[in-house]
Scaffold this motif. Sequence first.
Motif, PDB file in Angstrom:
ATOM      1  N   PRO A  77       6.206   1.548  -0.214  1.00 22.92           N
ATOM      2  CA  PRO A  77       5.741   1.716   1.159  1.00 22.92           C
ATOM      3  C   PRO A  77       4.251   2.051   1.280  1.00 22.92           C
ATOM      4  N   ARG A  78       3.647   2.464   0.201  1.00 26.41           N
ATOM      5  CA  ARG A  78       2.217   2.814   0.249  1.00 26.41           C
ATOM      6  C   ARG A  78       1.305   1.635  -0.096  1.00 26.41           C
ATOM      7  N   SER A  79       1.897   0.476  -0.322  1.00 29.47           N
ATOM      8  CA  SER A  79       1.112  -0.722  -0.602  1.00 29.47           C
ATOM      9  C   SER A  79       0.578  -1.281   0.718  1.00 29.47           C
ATOM     10  N   ASP A  80      -0.722  -1.422   0.796  1.00 30.19           N
ATOM     11  CA  ASP A  80      -1.366  -1.874   2.030  1.00 30.19           C
ATOM     12  C   ASP A  80      -0.858  -3.244   2.466  1.00 30.19           C
ATOM     13  N   TRP A  81      -0.808  -4.221   1.545  1.00 34.44           N
ATOM     14  CA  TRP A  81      -0.397  -5.569   1.952  1.00 34.44           C
ATOM     15  C   TRP A  81       1.064  -5.601   2.378  1.00 34.44           C
ATOM     16  N   VAL A  82       1.914  -4.780   1.746  1.00 37.17           N
ATOM     17  CA  VAL A  82       3.329  -4.759   2.126  1.00 37.17           C
ATOM     18  C   VAL A  82       3.482  -4.175   3.524  1.00 37.17           C
ATOM     19  N   ALA A  83       2.862  -3.019   3.759  1.00 38.77           N
ATOM     20  CA  ALA A  83       2.974  -2.367   5.063  1.00 38.77           C
ATOM     21  C   ALA A  83       2.424  -3.270   6.160  1.00 38.77           C
ATOM     22  N   SER A  84       1.299  -3.903   5.884  1.00 42.45           N
ATOM     23  CA  SER A  84       0.679  -4.790   6.867  1.00 42.45           C
ATOM     24  C   SER A  84       1.549  -6.018   7.140  1.00 42.45           C
ATOM     25  N   SER A  85       2.068  -6.621   6.078  1.00 38.54           N
ATOM     26  CA  SER A  85       2.927  -7.799   6.240  1.00 38.54           C
ATOM     27  C   SER A  85       4.208  -7.450   6.984  1.00 38.54           C
ATOM     28  N   SER A 104       3.457   4.271  12.026  1.00 38.50           N
ATOM     29  CA  SER A 104       3.328   5.725  11.853  1.00 38.50           C
ATOM     30  C   SER A 104       3.294   6.099  10.371  1.00 38.50           C
ATOM     31  N   GLU A 105       4.148   5.469   9.575  1.00 37.89           N
ATOM     32  CA  GLU A 105       4.134   5.706   8.125  1.00 37.89           C
ATOM     33  C   GLU A 105       2.809   5.239   7.513  1.00 37.89           C
TER      34      GLU A 105
END
Length: 182
Positions: A77-85, A104-105
């Motif tokens: 969950p702390r991966s930028d590309w994953v959260a953004s995607s 929010s996360e």
Amino acid sequence: AGRANGLLSDPPLTMLLSAQAAQLDGDDAAAAKFFTAMLEKPETEFLGLRGLLTQAIKGADWDRALDLARRAYNLKPRSDWVASSYFDLLTRAGRWRLADGILSESIKNKLVTGEESRHRKAVLAFQEGLDAQDRGDSAAAMKFIKKANDLDPSFIPAAQRLSALFVEAGKVRKAASKIEDS
């Protein structure tokens, strides 16, 4: 990739090389096969998900992309590309509240900060307001669209819609004030 497979005793690395070689050759089916095989090992699962997610987005398979993004997000969950995607795919699917939770996360994990987070929250609140308006729930529509305008007064769609709601409620001066503010 074939030569690397014979020379290296590192199957995860050779699977990744094979998948990327297949992608470069334009063989999406072979690449998908390697990415899918990568899902079976914990050390390559995330990379396999990323490859399959990229393919699903490229092929406009939005349901599959959303499922793959959810799985990748659960892993990292702390991966930028994953959260953004994941956020983008949730908004594409109209799942505003879940997208707000992911946002929010992302804010908590410092992936999104300041002005961008307020704008994204404003857009989500605005969309919830539009949905409420479509359902005929004027009070909820006003609440969400006002929230959107409060979060980002420069977000013109929210200011315009809020002004229209004020006009419908007979509050013409408030409507004019919101337009001037934005």
